[in-house]
Design a protein around this motif. Structure first.
Motif: not given
Length: 207
Positions: A48-71
């Motif tokens: 999972t990813v967090a921005i600051g101290a809370i889970p990243a909002p669903t539409k935050h672009p960091i989710h795309a980064f995570l999906a790309h580098f998850e492996e």
């Protein structure tokens, strides 16, 4: 994880020094890019990813980064997860040029199965670890207060943008400070210094 608590640093530094187990007091500073504090949290079953101290909002672009580098993230943390329940990679979500955003990691917090947390400098190889700054060498006769003052002073010299217009440093995404870590992992603590951000905020307040 990116809080700048100088009093806590001084306390932990002096406690480590008094333990008598520290053989090397060399510190290295790594330039800290401006941006949002972000964390990648890895367990045996989730990432999972967090921005600051809370889970990243669903539409935050960091989710795309995570999906790309998850492996890649799974590969580099697999060894640690044999003896740890959770790995937290902390860094900054920042401008990476040409209108793009990216994640720059700085800190790893490894939480053992019994629940003990250990913070260290980021040393995985799935993503860049550039931007190193100066090295400071202390000795057992140097107090935590003096070590902290030297790191703050060195960071101020390296990230002093007082000669620039207030908005220029921000628009260029220049480093806002340094993350200081002992070169050889030990009980010595790390320190975050964001002196440049203070300069920019203070100057902007007068304009």
């Amino acid at each position: 994880m990116f809080s700048n608590n100088e009093n806590q640093f001084i306390k932990e530094y002096d406690m480590a020094d008094r333990s008598g187990k520290i053989s090397n007091y060399e510190y290295q500073g790594r330039l800290l890019v401006p941006g949002e504090d972000a964390s990648i949290i890895v367990t045996h079953s989730t990432i999972t990813v967090a921005i600051g101290a809370i889970p990243a909002p669903t539409k935050h672009p960091i989710h795309a980064f995570l999906a790309h580098f998850e492996e890649d993230i799974r590969d580099v943390t697999a060894q640690d997860l044999r003896s740890h329940q959770e790995i937290i990679i902390a860094g900054r979500w920042h401008n990476n040029g040409e209108g793009k955003k990216s994640f720059e990691p700085y800190i790893i917090c490894r939480i053992t199965n019994p629940g003990t947390a250990k913070i260290s400098r980021y040393d995985y190889e799935f993503f860049g670890i550039g931007g190193f700054g100066d090295i400071l060498v202390f000795g057992p006769d140097i107090s935590g207060e003096c070590a902290c003052a030297d790191m703050v002073a060195d960071t101020a010299r390296s990230t002093d943008y007082s000669h620039l217009s207030p908005g220029l440093a921000h628009s260029l995404s220049l480093p806002t400070g340094m993350v200081w870590f002992p070169v050889i992992p030990s009980e010595l603590p790390h320190l975050i210094v964001e002196h440049a951000m203070k300069i920019m905020e203070e100057r902007a307040a007068y304009c």
